[in-house]
Design a protein around this motif. Sequence first.
Motif, PDB file in Angstrom:
ATOM      1  N   ASP A 116      -3.269   7.477  -4.492  1.00 36.07           N
ATOM      2  CA  ASP A 116      -4.375   7.025  -3.667  1.00 36.07           C
ATOM      3  C   ASP A 116      -3.819   6.067  -2.625  1.00 36.07           C
ATOM      4  OD1 ASP A 116      -6.797   6.503  -2.587  1.00 36.07           O
ATOM      5  OD2 ASP A 116      -7.599   5.380  -4.293  1.00 36.07           O
ATOM      6  N   ASP A 117      -4.295   6.192  -1.399  1.00 39.33           N
ATOM      7  CA  ASP A 117      -3.815   5.324  -0.320  1.00 39.33           C
ATOM      8  C   ASP A 117      -4.775   4.181  -0.024  1.00 39.33           C
ATOM      9  OD1 ASP A 117      -5.857   6.812   0.655  1.00 39.33           O
ATOM     10  OD2 ASP A 117      -4.790   7.568   2.421  1.00 39.33           O
ATOM     11  N   GLU A 118      -5.798   3.999  -0.853  1.00 42.31           N
ATOM     12  CA  GLU A 118      -6.742   2.904  -0.635  1.00 42.31           C
ATOM     13  C   GLU A 118      -6.100   1.576  -1.022  1.00 42.31           C
ATOM     14  OE1 GLU A 118     -11.295   1.589  -1.912  1.00 42.31           O
ATOM     15  OE2 GLU A 118     -10.364   3.390  -2.744  1.00 42.31           O
ATOM     16  N   CYS A 119      -6.296   0.577  -0.197  1.00 43.02           N
ATOM     17  CA  CYS A 119      -5.657  -0.728  -0.399  1.00 43.02           C
ATOM     18  C   CYS A 119      -6.708  -1.818  -0.281  1.00 43.02           C
ATOM     19  CB  CYS A 119      -4.543  -0.939   0.632  1.00 43.02           C
ATOM     20  SG  CYS A 119      -3.634  -2.475   0.414  1.00 43.02           S
ATOM     21  N   LEU A 120      -6.749  -2.713  -1.225  1.00 45.47           N
ATOM     22  CA  LEU A 120      -7.664  -3.852  -1.238  1.00 45.47           C
ATOM     23  C   LEU A 120      -6.872  -5.146  -1.214  1.00 45.47           C
ATOM     24  CD1 LEU A 120     -10.174  -2.603  -3.979  1.00 45.47           C
ATOM     25  CD2 LEU A 120     -10.405  -2.399  -1.493  1.00 45.47           C
ATOM     26  N   ASN A 121      -7.574  -6.237  -0.924  1.00 43.78           N
ATOM     27  CA  ASN A 121      -6.892  -7.535  -0.905  1.00 43.78           C
ATOM     28  C   ASN A 121      -6.404  -7.950  -2.293  1.00 43.78           C
ATOM     29  OD1 ASN A 121      -7.316  -7.835   1.853  1.00 43.78           O
ATOM     30  ND2 ASN A 121      -9.304  -8.841   1.557  1.00 43.78           N
ATOM     31  N   SER A 122      -7.146  -7.563  -3.321  1.00 46.09           N
ATOM     32  CA  SER A 122      -6.758  -7.904  -4.686  1.00 46.09           C
ATOM     33  C   SER A 122      -5.874  -6.851  -5.337  1.00 46.09           C
ATOM     34  CB  SER A 122      -8.007  -8.112  -5.551  1.00 46.09           C
ATOM     35  OG  SER A 122      -8.796  -6.934  -5.572  1.00 46.09           O
ATOM     36  N   ASN A 123      -5.662  -5.740  -4.651  1.00 46.45           N
ATOM     37  CA  ASN A 123      -4.848  -4.660  -5.207  1.00 46.45           C
ATOM     38  C   ASN A 123      -4.138  -3.962  -4.051  1.00 46.45           C
ATOM     39  OD1 ASN A 123      -3.755  -2.860  -7.065  1.00 46.45           O
ATOM     40  ND2 ASN A 123      -5.522  -1.520  -7.042  1.00 46.45           N
ATOM     41  N   VAL A 124      -3.118  -4.643  -3.534  1.00 47.96           N
ATOM     42  CA  VAL A 124      -2.403  -4.118  -2.371  1.00 47.96           C
ATOM     43  C   VAL A 124      -1.323  -3.143  -2.837  1.00 47.96           C
ATOM     44  CG1 VAL A 124      -2.846  -6.218  -1.077  1.00 47.96           C
ATOM     45  CG2 VAL A 124      -0.734  -6.000  -2.392  1.00 47.96           C
ATOM     46  N   ILE A 125      -0.794  -2.399  -1.895  1.00 48.71           N
ATOM     47  CA  ILE A 125       0.308  -1.472  -2.161  1.00 48.71           C
ATOM     48  C   ILE A 125       1.616  -2.193  -1.856  1.00 48.71           C
ATOM     49  CG2 ILE A 125       1.402   0.682  -1.471  1.00 48.71           C
ATOM     50  CD1 ILE A 125      -1.293   1.880  -0.979  1.00 48.71           C
ATOM     51  N   LEU A 126       2.506  -2.226  -2.821  1.00 48.92           N
ATOM     52  CA  LEU A 126       3.817  -2.861  -2.684  1.00 48.92           C
ATOM     53  C   LEU A 126       4.862  -1.792  -2.420  1.00 48.92           C
ATOM     54  CD1 LEU A 126       3.621  -5.337  -5.695  1.00 48.92           C
ATOM     55  CD2 LEU A 126       3.110  -5.823  -3.309  1.00 48.92           C
ATOM     56  N   PHE A 127       5.887  -2.165  -1.654  1.00 50.23           N
ATOM     57  CA  PHE A 127       6.977  -1.257  -1.311  1.00 50.23           C
ATOM     58  C   PHE A 127       8.288  -1.878  -1.778  1.00 50.23           C
ATOM     59  CE2 PHE A 127       4.566   1.670   1.260  1.00 50.23           C
ATOM     60  CZ  PHE A 127       3.509   0.917   1.701  1.00 50.23           C
ATOM     61  N   CYS A 128       9.088  -1.087  -2.471  1.00 57.77           N
ATOM     62  CA  CYS A 128      10.405  -1.553  -2.919  1.00 57.77           C
ATOM     63  C   CYS A 128      11.319  -1.676  -1.705  1.00 57.77           C
ATOM     64  CB  CYS A 128      10.988  -0.573  -3.943  1.00 57.77           C
ATOM     65  SG  CYS A 128      12.634  -1.029  -4.528  1.00 57.77           S
ATOM     66  N   ASP A 129      12.069  -2.760  -1.625  1.00 61.54           N
ATOM     67  CA  ASP A 129      12.921  -3.011  -0.468  1.00 61.54           C
ATOM     68  C   ASP A 129      14.177  -2.156  -0.455  1.00 61.54           C
ATOM     69  OD1 ASP A 129      11.217  -4.882   0.547  1.00 61.54           O
ATOM     70  OD2 ASP A 129      12.162  -6.576  -0.479  1.00 61.54           O
ATOM     71  N   ILE A 130      14.455  -1.420  -1.527  1.00 63.10           N
ATOM     72  CA  ILE A 130      15.645  -0.564  -1.556  1.00 63.10           C
ATOM     73  C   ILE A 130      15.266   0.908  -1.508  1.00 63.10           C
ATOM     74  CG2 ILE A 130      17.627   0.141  -2.950  1.00 63.10           C
ATOM     75  CD1 ILE A 130      17.951  -2.682  -3.865  1.00 63.10           C
ATOM     76  N   CYS A 131      14.420   1.378  -2.438  1.00 64.49           N
ATOM     77  CA  CYS A 131      14.060   2.799  -2.492  1.00 64.49           C
ATOM     78  C   CYS A 131      12.743   3.094  -1.802  1.00 64.49           C
ATOM     79  CB  CYS A 131      14.012   3.272  -3.938  1.00 64.49           C
ATOM     80  SG  CYS A 131      12.691   2.509  -4.923  1.00 64.49           S
ATOM     81  N   ASN A 132      12.053   2.080  -1.302  1.00 58.18           N
ATOM     82  CA  ASN A 132      10.789   2.239  -0.580  1.00 58.18           C
ATOM     83  C   ASN A 132       9.700   2.881  -1.447  1.00 58.18           C
ATOM     84  OD1 ASN A 132       9.482   1.629   1.866  1.00 58.18           O
ATOM     85  ND2 ASN A 132       9.556   3.778   2.517  1.00 58.18           N
ATOM     86  N   LEU A 133       9.708   2.601  -2.730  1.00 56.61           N
ATOM     87  CA  LEU A 133       8.676   3.101  -3.634  1.00 56.61           C
ATOM     88  C   LEU A 133       7.361   2.369  -3.352  1.00 56.61           C
ATOM     89  CD1 LEU A 133       7.965   4.742  -6.300  1.00 56.61           C
ATOM     90  CD2 LEU A 133       8.498   2.617  -7.501  1.00 56.61           C
TER      91      LEU A 133
END
Length: 450
Positions: free
Chosen positions: A258-275
């Motif tokens: 799911d690509d929905e993003c909230l302030n209390s549940n944001v999407i994090l990206f790994c700085d190496i593999c970009n997960l």
Amino acid sequence: MRKVKRWECGTVVRRLNMGRGRGRGRGRGRGSSGQLRPPSPYKLQLSPSRETLTYAQAQKIVEVDLDGRLHRINITDLLPVITEDEMMAQDLAECNSNKENSEQTQSKSKSWKKPSNNKTRKISKNASQQNHRSGSQQHAGSLQHPSNQTLLPEPTFRTLSSVSPSETPPLPPAYYRYIEKSGEEQDSVAEYDMDEEDLAWLEMVNQKRVSDGHASVSPDTFELLIDRLERESILESRSQALSQSTVDEDAFCCVCLDDECLNSNVILFCDICNLAVHQECYGVPYVPEGQWLCRCCLQSPSRPVDCVLCPNRGGAFKQTSDGRWAHVVCAIWIPEVCFANTVFLEPIEGVKNIPPARWKLTCYLCKQKGRGASIQCHKANCYRAFHVTCAQKAGLYMKIDPVRETGVNGTTFSVKKTAFCEHHSPVGSRRDGSGDESVEGRMVGGRGNR
């Protein structure tokens, strides 16, 4: 009959024999005539320094012998703490008072006449008792109230009309000047330090190189080479992250798709593999500051990991309790598997509780048998099995609904997981997840076309 009268302060006992007969004493005593023996020439007197106390008084009085003087202190009296300086001042005051008393006594003794014997004994006895009482009371009072003769210095101050604070002289620039090193100087400095394992490994490599006819590597060269490798790897990982930053705008969570993003549940990206993962889907309760790495890049950056529950690679991994790796979405959907910590979603437990029949199922999507644990279609009389990650890739209908149950013990919350194969998906559901579904449930696998 024998009657014994014993004096409290002495050891002489006067015996009186009542009746007739010879006395039992040796060489003394009363004869047949019945006359008493003459009194002893030594006459015992009570000690003037000790008085007889009753039992009730003795229970409330503490006797202290200081320098040959007996002091009696009542246990109900408050005894203040006296410092060493106050005690020294008190001793000086006592010495001065004793000196004055001795001078007065000497002056009185010159004009004093000796009275008769009987009066002298009575006066001396009364005077000694009064002096003892007054001395003990005076010392007890001195313990209760410290000497007031020690005077504190009086403070003095003055008021200034104008105050001009002195400014601190500036420091020379040599104290805080930073000189940046040139590129050549930075290349010649190695930040890597060898440890015992590196030394042991280098010895083994040098032995093999010498046997092959090559020169041995010195520890300084080894540190410089490792330092250069680490720097190049960091620069390469940063360049890869910058090249993949264009995908972040259209990224979706690899757990729930799911690509929905909230302030209390944001999407994090790994700085190496970009997960890309949601906070709740990966167990990250707080948004980290600075760099964030997934568990694979943090604990196994150079070795790829395999899921113990499916044959597919890539995705969001967490470690199991026995040191292996598994997908987070696989641990969510397999019934026998759970998370030890439901907040951080790690470690994964219950892999040993999976029955052997589940390991033997054949996935009808990837056609592999015995590779991980599969789940089956929830349609009655349908026995199609598939891996969780294979179902995500194929876009099968997988939904998680929250269930609220109210009973005697209160309200409990649980989840209901439903997964169907391609032939038994509900009518109206689409493979891209945009069908008319309730907002409460979460569609998993609806983004399979990506």
